[in-house]
Motif scaffolding. Sequence first.
Motif, PDB file in Angstrom:
ATOM      1  N   THR A 116       0.845  -1.198   0.000  1.00 32.26           N
ATOM      2  CA  THR A 116       0.000   0.000   0.000  1.00 32.26           C
ATOM      3  C   THR A 116       0.878   1.245   0.000  1.00 32.26           C
ATOM      4  O   THR A 116       0.560   2.247  -0.653  1.00 32.26           O
ATOM      5  N   LEU A 117       2.003   1.184   0.696  1.00 24.46           N
ATOM      6  CA  LEU A 117       2.937   2.315   0.700  1.00 24.46           C
ATOM      7  C   LEU A 117       3.540   2.529  -0.687  1.00 24.46           C
ATOM      8  O   LEU A 117       3.679   3.665  -1.157  1.00 24.46           O
ATOM      9  N   ALA A 118       3.882   1.429  -1.365  1.00 27.87           N
ATOM     10  CA  ALA A 118       4.445   1.531  -2.722  1.00 27.87           C
ATOM     11  C   ALA A 118       3.431   2.101  -3.707  1.00 27.87           C
ATOM     12  O   ALA A 118       3.803   2.752  -4.692  1.00 27.87           O
ATOM     13  N   ALA A 119       2.134   1.853  -3.460  1.00 20.37           N
ATOM     14  CA  ALA A 119       1.093   2.396  -4.325  1.00 20.37           C
ATOM     15  C   ALA A 119       0.815   3.866  -4.019  1.00 20.37           C
ATOM     16  O   ALA A 119       0.361   4.617  -4.892  1.00 20.37           O
ATOM     17  N   LEU A 167      -0.026  -4.197  10.054  1.00 14.77           N
ATOM     18  CA  LEU A 167       0.292  -3.567   8.780  1.00 14.77           C
ATOM     19  C   LEU A 167      -1.010  -3.289   8.043  1.00 14.77           C
ATOM     20  O   LEU A 167      -1.798  -4.205   7.800  1.00 14.77           O
ATOM     21  N   ASP A 168      -1.241  -2.037   7.703  1.00 10.37           N
ATOM     22  CA  ASP A 168      -2.440  -1.660   6.951  1.00 10.37           C
ATOM     23  C   ASP A 168      -2.164  -1.810   5.460  1.00 10.37           C
ATOM     24  O   ASP A 168      -1.286  -1.143   4.912  1.00 10.37           O
ATOM     25  N   GLU A 169      -2.918  -2.693   4.812  1.00  9.84           N
ATOM     26  CA  GLU A 169      -2.704  -2.983   3.381  1.00  9.84           C
ATOM     27  C   GLU A 169      -4.013  -2.884   2.579  1.00  9.84           C
ATOM     28  O   GLU A 169      -4.380  -3.816   1.867  1.00  9.84           O
ATOM     29  N   PRO A 170      -4.712  -1.739   2.629  1.00 13.96           N
ATOM     30  CA  PRO A 170      -5.967  -1.640   1.883  1.00 13.96           C
ATOM     31  C   PRO A 170      -5.799  -1.688   0.366  1.00 13.96           C
ATOM     32  O   PRO A 170      -6.759  -2.011  -0.348  1.00 13.96           O
ATOM     33  N   SER A 171      -4.584  -1.383  -0.143  1.00 10.08           N
ATOM     34  CA  SER A 171      -4.364  -1.394  -1.597  1.00 10.08           C
ATOM     35  C   SER A 171      -3.798  -2.708  -2.105  1.00 10.08           C
ATOM     36  O   SER A 171      -3.552  -2.847  -3.306  1.00 10.08           O
ATOM     37  N   VAL A 214      -0.379  -8.591  12.446  1.00 13.17           N
ATOM     38  CA  VAL A 214      -1.737  -8.574  11.913  1.00 13.17           C
ATOM     39  C   VAL A 214      -1.704  -7.767  10.618  1.00 13.17           C
ATOM     40  O   VAL A 214      -1.065  -6.724  10.556  1.00 13.17           O
ATOM     41  N   VAL A 215      -2.371  -8.235   9.588  1.00 13.10           N
ATOM     42  CA  VAL A 215      -2.516  -7.440   8.360  1.00 13.10           C
ATOM     43  C   VAL A 215      -3.963  -7.008   8.253  1.00 13.10           C
ATOM     44  O   VAL A 215      -4.874  -7.836   8.324  1.00 13.10           O
ATOM     45  N   HIS A 216      -4.161  -5.692   8.104  1.00 16.45           N
ATOM     46  CA  HIS A 216      -5.511  -5.136   8.047  1.00 16.45           C
ATOM     47  C   HIS A 216      -5.825  -4.613   6.651  1.00 16.45           C
ATOM     48  O   HIS A 216      -5.011  -3.929   6.029  1.00 16.45           O
ATOM     49  N   SER A 217      -7.024  -4.909   6.178  1.00  9.25           N
ATOM     50  CA  SER A 217      -7.548  -4.298   4.957  1.00  9.25           C
ATOM     51  C   SER A 217      -9.062  -4.198   5.072  1.00  9.25           C
ATOM     52  O   SER A 217      -9.727  -5.186   5.376  1.00  9.25           O
ATOM     53  N   CYS A 218      -9.591  -2.993   4.832  1.00 12.69           N
ATOM     54  CA  CYS A 218     -11.051  -2.852   4.818  1.00 12.69           C
ATOM     55  C   CYS A 218     -11.549  -2.762   3.375  1.00 12.69           C
ATOM     56  O   CYS A 218     -12.632  -2.249   3.112  1.00 12.69           O
ATOM     57  N   ALA A 219     -10.749  -3.279   2.422  1.00 15.98           N
ATOM     58  CA  ALA A 219     -11.160  -3.378   1.017  1.00 15.98           C
ATOM     59  C   ALA A 219     -11.775  -4.752   0.764  1.00 15.98           C
ATOM     60  O   ALA A 219     -11.555  -5.696   1.535  1.00 15.98           O
ATOM     61  N   PRO A 220     -12.529  -4.898  -0.321  1.00 15.99           N
ATOM     62  CA  PRO A 220     -13.076  -6.221  -0.645  1.00 15.99           C
ATOM     63  C   PRO A 220     -11.978  -7.199  -1.071  1.00 15.99           C
ATOM     64  O   PRO A 220     -10.878  -6.795  -1.457  1.00 15.99           O
ATOM     65  N   ASP A 221     -12.290  -8.484  -1.001  1.00 19.67           N
ATOM     66  CA  ASP A 221     -11.428  -9.552  -1.522  1.00 19.67           C
ATOM     67  C   ASP A 221     -10.035  -9.552  -0.907  1.00 19.67           C
ATOM     68  O   ASP A 221      -9.018  -9.539  -1.609  1.00 19.67           O
TER      69      ASP A 221
END
Length: 335
Positions: A116-119, A167-171, A214-221
């Motif tokens: 997500t940071l790279a994006a 780690l927040d990875e929504p992207s 923990v890896v967090h994402s509030c995006a689908p899939d």
Amino acid sequence: MSENSQFRFPGATGVGSLPGTDAREAAKTAMGSFGDFPFLPELPARGPGADMTGRTAGMLVELYARVEPSGWRLGDRPGRDTRRARSWLVQDLDALEEFTHGYEGDLKVQTVGPWTLAAALELRNGEAVLSDPGACRDLAASLAEGLRAHLAEVGRRVPGARLVLQLDEPSLTAVLRGQVRTASGYRTHRAPDRQVVEAALREVFGAHAGGPVVVHSCAPDVPFALLRRSGAAAVSFDFALLTERDDDVIGEAVEGGTRLFAGVVPGTDGPLSDPAGSVMGVRTLWRRLGLSPGLLAEAVTVTPACGLAGASPAYARQALDHCVRAARSLADNPE
């Protein structure tokens, strides 16, 4: 069971962000709501440098970022924006230390993950770091080194805590599918090889050697299987976005010892159901998967669906307290 099964987490916690700009009030809220699983709050309302990207950019080692009209861009030296991000983080740590004096137990800290940071971060030419494989490797290495220092500092300030890194990875899903748009908006960046994605995640996970990630994402899939292979002890997600096609990977995750941080409480103001109603979907999922109800309390931590930065302060406190009550309902009445 996987090696992740050694980690046991309390029943409820927050995701990370809270409304407002007062670090002491935020730390007091996080500690008061979750006496056995508090978190280091993030306050993006303070502006650039307190947002998730800027906050993490301030942790990087030998990489520096500044704010441009298009977003955060890497530069040659630390400037005003980097100094501001670091200053706010110190304020947050000061407040955390004050309200966790003598605390012993789990304590969660959050940062943006490498993909997500790279994006989100731009190279000097205005394109995302994601466009350059070498830059992605450098960014992951810098983030890992910065996180080692950050975790050591938190551990020094709260010596009785077992630190949990989120780690927040929504992207991440968009990265894997090649859906991240270029600067022009006319094309998308090529998806990196999944082995490369996993390797970068494992490198950053390694910054918390021996500790749970923990890896967090509030995006689908959310890519549950990939995150499990990468070594995540738990996956945090918006429960409302699950579909029945996720059943198999969810079942495999639970049976493999991966903890689920189920986001069941809305992140913005609105009416809340009774606590038992908030976790009804979790119970339904458990029955559909044929899993033992007795596993629920061991396998599920209740959270808001996403960060609470967009909520009112009163609702944010209500939502956090609601998570605790919902988790208690799940433990007391798993069926």
